[in-house]
Design a protein around this motif. Sequence first.
Motif, PDB file in Angstrom:
ATOM      1  N   GLY A 183      40.584  47.071  34.623  1.00 29.64           N
ATOM      2  CA  GLY A 183      40.025  48.099  35.489  1.00 29.64           C
ATOM      3  C   GLY A 183      40.890  48.484  36.670  1.00 29.64           C
ATOM      4  O   GLY A 183      40.467  49.267  37.516  1.00 29.64           O
ATOM      5  N   GLY A 184      42.109  47.961  36.734  1.00 28.30           N
ATOM      6  CA  GLY A 184      42.954  48.243  37.883  1.00 28.30           C
ATOM      7  C   GLY A 184      44.218  48.992  37.538  1.00 28.30           C
ATOM      8  O   GLY A 184      44.382  49.502  36.437  1.00 28.30           O
ATOM      9  N   HIS A 185      45.132  49.011  38.488  1.00 27.00           N
ATOM     10  CA  HIS A 185      46.358  49.786  38.355  1.00 27.00           C
ATOM     11  C   HIS A 185      47.614  48.938  38.330  1.00 27.00           C
ATOM     12  O   HIS A 185      48.709  49.458  38.102  1.00 27.00           O
ATOM     13  N   THR A 186      47.508  47.656  38.554  1.00 26.04           N
ATOM     14  CA  THR A 186      48.680  46.785  38.603  1.00 26.04           C
ATOM     15  C   THR A 186      48.971  46.197  37.228  1.00 26.04           C
ATOM     16  O   THR A 186      48.090  45.582  36.631  1.00 26.04           O
ATOM     17  N   PRO A 187      50.210  46.379  36.731  1.00 22.48           N
ATOM     18  CA  PRO A 187      50.546  45.759  35.445  1.00 22.48           C
ATOM     19  C   PRO A 187      50.723  44.248  35.605  1.00 22.48           C
ATOM     20  O   PRO A 187      51.175  43.780  36.653  1.00 22.48           O
ATOM     21  N   GLN A 188      50.308  43.519  34.596  1.00 19.43           N
ATOM     22  CA  GLN A 188      50.457  42.060  34.567  1.00 19.43           C
ATOM     23  C   GLN A 188      49.864  41.372  35.798  1.00 19.43           C
ATOM     24  O   GLN A 188      50.543  40.593  36.479  1.00 19.43           O
ATOM     25  N   PRO A 189      48.599  41.627  36.104  1.00 19.56           N
ATOM     26  CA  PRO A 189      47.990  40.967  37.269  1.00 19.56           C
ATOM     27  C   PRO A 189      47.830  39.470  37.024  1.00 19.56           C
ATOM     28  O   PRO A 189      47.771  39.019  35.878  1.00 19.56           O
ATOM     29  N   ASP A 190      47.772  38.731  38.100  1.00 12.94           N
ATOM     30  CA  ASP A 190      47.460  37.308  38.011  1.00 12.94           C
ATOM     31  C   ASP A 190      46.312  37.010  38.973  1.00 12.94           C
ATOM     32  O   ASP A 190      45.872  37.885  39.721  1.00 12.94           O
ATOM     33  N   TYR A 191      45.830  35.781  38.933  1.00 19.63           N
ATOM     34  CA  TYR A 191      44.653  35.404  39.711  1.00 19.63           C
ATOM     35  C   TYR A 191      44.840  35.714  41.196  1.00 19.63           C
ATOM     36  O   TYR A 191      43.955  36.283  41.835  1.00 19.63           O
ATOM     37  N   TYR A 192      45.989  35.353  41.751  1.00 17.24           N
ATOM     38  CA  TYR A 192      46.196  35.521  43.193  1.00 17.24           C
ATOM     39  C   TYR A 192      46.293  36.989  43.590  1.00 17.24           C
ATOM     40  O   TYR A 192      45.762  37.390  44.627  1.00 17.24           O
ATOM     41  N   SER A 193      46.932  37.802  42.749  1.00 15.11           N
ATOM     42  CA  SER A 193      47.018  39.224  43.087  1.00 15.11           C
ATOM     43  C   SER A 193      45.655  39.885  42.963  1.00 15.11           C
ATOM     44  O   SER A 193      45.286  40.716  43.795  1.00 15.11           O
ATOM     45  N   VAL A 194      44.881  39.519  41.955  1.00 14.45           N
ATOM     46  CA  VAL A 194      43.544  40.094  41.796  1.00 14.45           C
ATOM     47  C   VAL A 194      42.652  39.662  42.960  1.00 14.45           C
ATOM     48  O   VAL A 194      41.918  40.478  43.528  1.00 14.45           O
ATOM     49  N   CYS A 195      42.714  38.396  43.340  1.00 11.15           N
ATOM     50  CA  CYS A 195      41.900  37.909  44.469  1.00 11.15           C
ATOM     51  C   CYS A 195      42.257  38.603  45.776  1.00 11.15           C
ATOM     52  O   CYS A 195      41.420  38.660  46.686  1.00 11.15           O
ATOM     53  N   SER A 196      43.454  39.146  45.890  1.00 14.34           N
ATOM     54  CA  SER A 196      43.849  39.834  47.119  1.00 14.34           C
ATOM     55  C   SER A 196      43.077  41.141  47.300  1.00 14.34           C
ATOM     56  O   SER A 196      43.026  41.684  48.396  1.00 14.34           O
ATOM     57  N   GLY A 197      42.504  41.655  46.203  1.00  9.13           N
ATOM     58  CA  GLY A 197      41.744  42.893  46.277  1.00  9.13           C
ATOM     59  C   GLY A 197      42.594  44.149  46.254  1.00  9.13           C
ATOM     60  O   GLY A 197      42.070  45.243  46.429  1.00  9.13           O
ATOM     61  N   THR A 198      43.885  44.016  46.015  1.00  9.40           N
ATOM     62  CA  THR A 198      44.779  45.178  46.074  1.00  9.40           C
ATOM     63  C   THR A 198      45.160  45.738  44.703  1.00  9.40           C
ATOM     64  O   THR A 198      45.833  46.769  44.638  1.00  9.40           O
ATOM     65  N   THR A 199      44.758  45.098  43.625  1.00  7.50           N
ATOM     66  CA  THR A 199      45.188  45.516  42.282  1.00  7.50           C
ATOM     67  C   THR A 199      44.245  46.511  41.625  1.00  7.50           C
ATOM     68  O   THR A 199      44.619  47.151  40.642  1.00  7.50           O
ATOM     69  N   GLY A 200      43.015  46.607  42.132  1.00  7.62           N
ATOM     70  CA  GLY A 200      42.002  47.437  41.496  1.00  7.62           C
ATOM     71  C   GLY A 200      41.326  46.763  40.315  1.00  7.62           C
ATOM     72  O   GLY A 200      40.318  47.249  39.803  1.00  7.62           O
TER      73      GLY A 200
END
Length: 173
Positions: A33-50
């Motif tokens: 559901g976001g815009h960041t390719p290859q997200p990981d737990y820490y990037s998703v938890c930051s709330g910036t990936t969508g």
Amino acid sequence: MKTLTLAAGCFWCLEAVYSMTRGVESVVSGYTGGHTPQPDYYSVCSGTTGHAEAMQVTFDPEVIPEDVILGIFFTTHDPTSLNRQGNDVGTQYRSAMFYRDEQEKEYFAAQIEKWQELFSRPIVTTLEPLGEFFPAEPVHQQFYDNNPGNGYCTFIIDPKVAKARRQWAEWVA
């Protein structure tokens, strides 16, 4: 087999319940559901990936009806809480249903309408097109089963599992 992609706050909770549900073949925690390719737990938890913490549940509709799978979804989290489940706050914890086509979108919308009668506040579960689903890191798969003494499991997931077993006794072991 049929697969649904759902988000209901922390993916560990829904994964735990569906892992105990008769007719469910597999449950995979991940991000979508976001815009960041290859997200990981820490990037998703930051709330910036969508991206939302989500899960894919694969089940046999010959064994368990799809409306039961969605009933479990609506009754094991608060679909009236915007971008929050308990202490987990942010769009990554949104309540969402990710559809594959217009037919599934219409079915999900009808399910929201059906389950709305149980809630005094409006359901805020979003309907979003399913893009790429990124499985979460191995440590997040079967988290509840692998960490029974973890505080989050004891205080957050155990009550949800108990509620699911009460409400869906025919289906949740």
